[in-house]
Scaffold this active site. Structure first.
Site, PDB file in Angstrom:
ATOM      1  N   HIS A   1    -101.811 -49.364  19.300  1.00 51.05           N
ATOM      2  CA  HIS A   1    -103.242 -49.118  19.104  1.00 51.05           C
ATOM      3  C   HIS A   1    -104.078 -50.348  19.450  1.00 51.05           C
ATOM      4  O   HIS A   1    -105.079 -50.243  20.162  1.00 51.05           O
ATOM      5  CB  HIS A   1    -103.531 -48.695  17.665  1.00 51.05           C
ATOM      6  CG  HIS A   1    -104.992 -48.730  17.341  1.00 51.05           C
ATOM      7  ND1 HIS A   1    -105.859 -47.728  17.696  1.00 51.05           N
ATOM      8  CD2 HIS A   1    -105.752 -49.694  16.763  1.00 51.05           C
ATOM      9  CE1 HIS A   1    -107.089 -48.056  17.349  1.00 51.05           C
ATOM     10  NE2 HIS A   1    -107.054 -49.242  16.766  1.00 51.05           N
TER      11      HIS A   1
ATOM     12  N   CYS B   1    -110.743 -43.299  18.982  1.00 52.51           N
ATOM     13  CA  CYS B   1    -109.726 -43.841  19.884  1.00 52.51           C
ATOM     14  C   CYS B   1    -108.838 -42.726  20.423  1.00 52.51           C
ATOM     15  O   CYS B   1    -108.447 -41.819  19.679  1.00 52.51           O
ATOM     16  CB  CYS B   1    -108.882 -44.874  19.150  1.00 52.51           C
ATOM     17  SG  CYS B   1    -107.592 -45.626  20.163  1.00 52.51           S
TER      18      CYS B   1
ATOM     19  N   ASP C   1    -106.251 -64.005  27.648  1.00 55.07           N
ATOM     20  CA  ASP C   1    -104.995 -63.630  26.990  1.00 55.07           C
ATOM     21  C   ASP C   1    -105.043 -64.105  25.552  1.00 55.07           C
ATOM     22  O   ASP C   1    -105.755 -65.059  25.225  1.00 55.07           O
ATOM     23  CB  ASP C   1    -103.791 -64.279  27.688  1.00 55.07           C
ATOM     24  CG  ASP C   1    -103.587 -65.717  27.225  1.00 55.07           C
ATOM     25  OD1 ASP C   1    -102.725 -65.947  26.363  1.00 55.07           O
ATOM     26  OD2 ASP C   1    -104.314 -66.616  27.712  1.00 55.07           O
TER      27      ASP C   1
ATOM     28  N   CYS D   1    -103.432 -42.942  17.582  1.00 54.75           N
ATOM     29  CA  CYS D   1    -104.540 -42.226  16.937  1.00 54.75           C
ATOM     30  C   CYS D   1    -104.508 -40.726  17.217  1.00 54.75           C
ATOM     31  O   CYS D   1    -105.011 -39.931  16.409  1.00 54.75           O
ATOM     32  CB  CYS D   1    -105.874 -42.816  17.397  1.00 54.75           C
ATOM     33  SG  CYS D   1    -106.153 -44.487  16.760  1.00 54.75           S
TER      34      CYS D   1
ATOM     35  N   ASP E   1     -97.477 -69.287  31.484  1.00 55.98           N
ATOM     36  CA  ASP E   1     -98.165 -70.539  31.167  1.00 55.98           C
ATOM     37  C   ASP E   1     -97.219 -71.698  31.445  1.00 55.98           C
ATOM     38  O   ASP E   1     -96.051 -71.497  31.784  1.00 55.98           O
ATOM     39  CB  ASP E   1     -98.668 -70.535  29.723  1.00 55.98           C
ATOM     40  CG  ASP E   1     -97.551 -70.469  28.696  1.00 55.98           C
ATOM     41  OD1 ASP E   1     -96.373 -70.609  29.082  1.00 55.98           O
ATOM     42  OD2 ASP E   1     -97.843 -70.271  27.512  1.00 55.98           O
TER      43      ASP E   1
ATOM     44  N   CYS F   1    -105.831 -43.344  21.919  1.00 56.82           N
ATOM     45  CA  CYS F   1    -104.487 -43.867  22.142  1.00 56.82           C
ATOM     46  C   CYS F   1    -103.435 -42.956  21.519  1.00 56.82           C
ATOM     47  O   CYS F   1    -103.730 -42.091  20.689  1.00 56.82           O
ATOM     48  CB  CYS F   1    -104.353 -45.297  21.599  1.00 56.82           C
ATOM     49  SG  CYS F   1    -104.057 -45.422  19.816  1.00 56.82           S
TER      50      CYS F   1
END
Length: 377
Positions: free
Chosen positions: A337, A306, A268, A311, A94, A308
Site C-alpha cells: 500500500h 486507494c 528515494d 485496499c 548508491d 491498490c
C-alpha cells in the site's frame, strides 16, 4: 556515449517543476519519479512482480550492504544485479558512502578512503572511490554514484568545506575508475551542508566534471525541512537543465512536492517500507497507524480512495490482526500500500505538471492530507 539520456518534455508554468523522460539501458523512466529502496537486492517483503504491478519504474540497491553480503563477485558471477534479483527494469546503486559514514564509531576517514568495521562481523574493511566504483561496476546497475563524504548535521563550516573539497577529489577519482561508461551512468554528488556559498562551490566543481547526471546529497540528515527546501531553492538551479537531478534520501509527501517544485527529478527513501513494517500506512488523509486498537473492528480499507491491491481486498481490521499476530502477510500488505501510494502520488504530480496545475494539485492534496494531525512523518 553516455549510458543514459534525459529528455525535458515541459516545465510547469508557475514553478521549476520538470516533466521528463530518462532513457536507460533497461527502459525509459517517466520523471519526476520515486524509487523504492531495495537495500539488499530486494525491496523488503515485495516481489519484482508486485513492484511491476504498482509500476515501480526503477529501484535502488545499496553498494555497502551488497559488498558485505553476498559480495559483488558473486553478483557479477550471477550475471549482474538484474539477473541476480530477477528485475529487468532500471536499477540505481548508491556509492556506499552514506552507510559507511553512518558508522561514526566504527570508521576513520582518510584522503585515500574510509577504513571501517563490518557492522555484522567486526571485520576491518576499506572503501575508496576506486573500490566503490569497482563494486558498482560488478553489480551492473544502470545508474551508479560517485563516492562522496556526507557530513553530519550540524557541522561547522570549516569541516564542511574540507569535506566537500574531498568529495570533489573523490568524484574525479570515481570518474577515472569507472570502466563501464557506455552502459552505466555515473552521477556526481553535490555537498556543502547548510552553507549557501559552499553549496555553490560544490555545484560548480562537480558540474565541471561533466557527469551524465547529478545528485544533491547531505540533506534529510536531521536539518529542519524548511532549511532543506531553502537549500534546494538555490542549489537545484546550479545543475544543468539537460541532465537528471536526484535528491537523495527523501520520500515523505511534503518533501516530494517541494522537491519537484524546485526542479528535482528523482527521489528515494526507505520511509514507506520502514513505517509499513511498523504498522503505519500513508493515506490520502494523512498517516494511519493500523496497529492501533481502534481499528480492531474497522472493516473498511486502509484508504477508501486507494485502488491498490491491499485496499481493494483487505480491511483495516484484517491487516491489524495480521500485524498483531506477527504474520508476514501483514507487513507485505502495508508495504504494498505505501509504495503504491507514493508511486501513484508521483504519477498524479506528473499529470499535474503536464496540465500546468501542480500548485493547485498540491493544495488539493494537503487540504485532505492535512486533516490528520499526524501528518508529519
Amino acid at each position: 556515449m553516455s549510458a543514459i539520456r534525459y529528455e525535458l518534455i515541459k516545465k510547469d508554468k508557475k514553478t521549476g517543476a520538470r516533466l521528463g523522460r530518462l532513457y536507460t539501458p533497461h527502459g525509459v523512466i517517466e520523471t519526476p519519479i520515486f524509487m523504492p529502496v531495495g537495500t539488499q537486492a530486494t525491496v523488503k517483503t515485495m516481489s519484482p512482480e508486485e513492484l511491476k504491478q504498482m509500476n515501480a519504474q526503477i529501484i535502488l540497491s545499496n553498494t555497502y550492504h551488497l559488498f558485505l553480503r553476498p559480495g559483488h563477485d558473486i553478483v557479477k558471477e550471477a550475471g549482474g544485479l538484474h539477473h541476480f534479483m530477477n528485475w529487468d527494469r532500471p536499477i540505481l546503486t548508491d556509492s556506499g558512502g552514506f552507510q559507511v559514514f553512518s558508522l561514526s564509531d566504527l570508521r576513520k576517514i582518510t584522503e585515500e578512503g574510509v577504513h571501517f568495521r563490518n557492522h555484522l562481523s567486526g571485520e576491518k574493511l576499506f572503501i575508496s572511490p576506486e573500490k566503490s566504483i569497482e563494486i558498482q561496476n560488478a553489480l551492473g546497475a544502470d545508474i551508479i554514484m560517485a563516492f562522496d563524504e556526507c557530513p553530519p548535521y550540524p557541522a561547522d563550516r570549516d569541516y564542511v568545506k574540507k569535506s566537500l573539497e574531498r568529495t570533489t577529489r573523490w568524484a574525479e577519482r570515481s570518474l577515472k575508475a569507472h570502466s563501464r561508461p557506455n552502459d552505466q551512468a555515473l552521477f556526481g554528488i553535490v555537498q556543502g551542508g547548510v552553507y549557501k556559498d559552499l553549496r555553490e562551490q560544490s555545484a560548480k566543481e562537480i558540474t565541471s566534471l561533466n557527469f551524465p547526471g547529478y545528485a544533491i546529497g547531505g540533506l534529510s540528515v536531521g536539518e529542519p525541512k524548511e532549511m532543506m527546501f531553502d537549500i534546494l531553492e538555490y542549489t537545484t538551479p546550479l545543475l544543468p537543465e539537460d541532465k537528471p537531478r536526484y535528491l537523495m534520501g527523501v520520500g515523505d509527501p511534503e518533501s516530494l512536492f517541494e522537491g519537484v517544485i524546485r526542479g528535482i527529478d528523482m527521489f528515494d527513501c526507505v520511509l514507506p517500507t520502514r513505517i509499513a513494517r511498523n504498522g503505519t500506512a500513508m493515506t490520502s488523509q494523512g498517516r494511519l497507524v493500523v496497529r492501533n486498537a481502534k481499528y480492531a473492528r474497522d472493516f473498511g480499507p486502509i484508504d477508501p480512495k486507494c485502488s491498490c491491491y491491499t485496499c481493494q481486498n483487505y480491511s483495516r481490521a484484517y491487516v491489524r490482526h495480521l500485524l498483531k499476530a506477527d504474520e508476514i502477510f501483514g507487513l507485505r500488505l502495508t508495504t504494498y500500500h505505501n509504495l503504491f501510494f507514493l508511486l501513484n502520488l508521483m504519477k498524479n504530480i506528473r499529470q499535474a505538471i503536464l496540465e500546468d496545475r501542480l500548485l493547485e494539485y498540491k493544495e488539493e492534496f494537503f487540504a485532505e492530507y492535512g486533516r490528520n494531525e499526524l501528518r508529519t512523518f
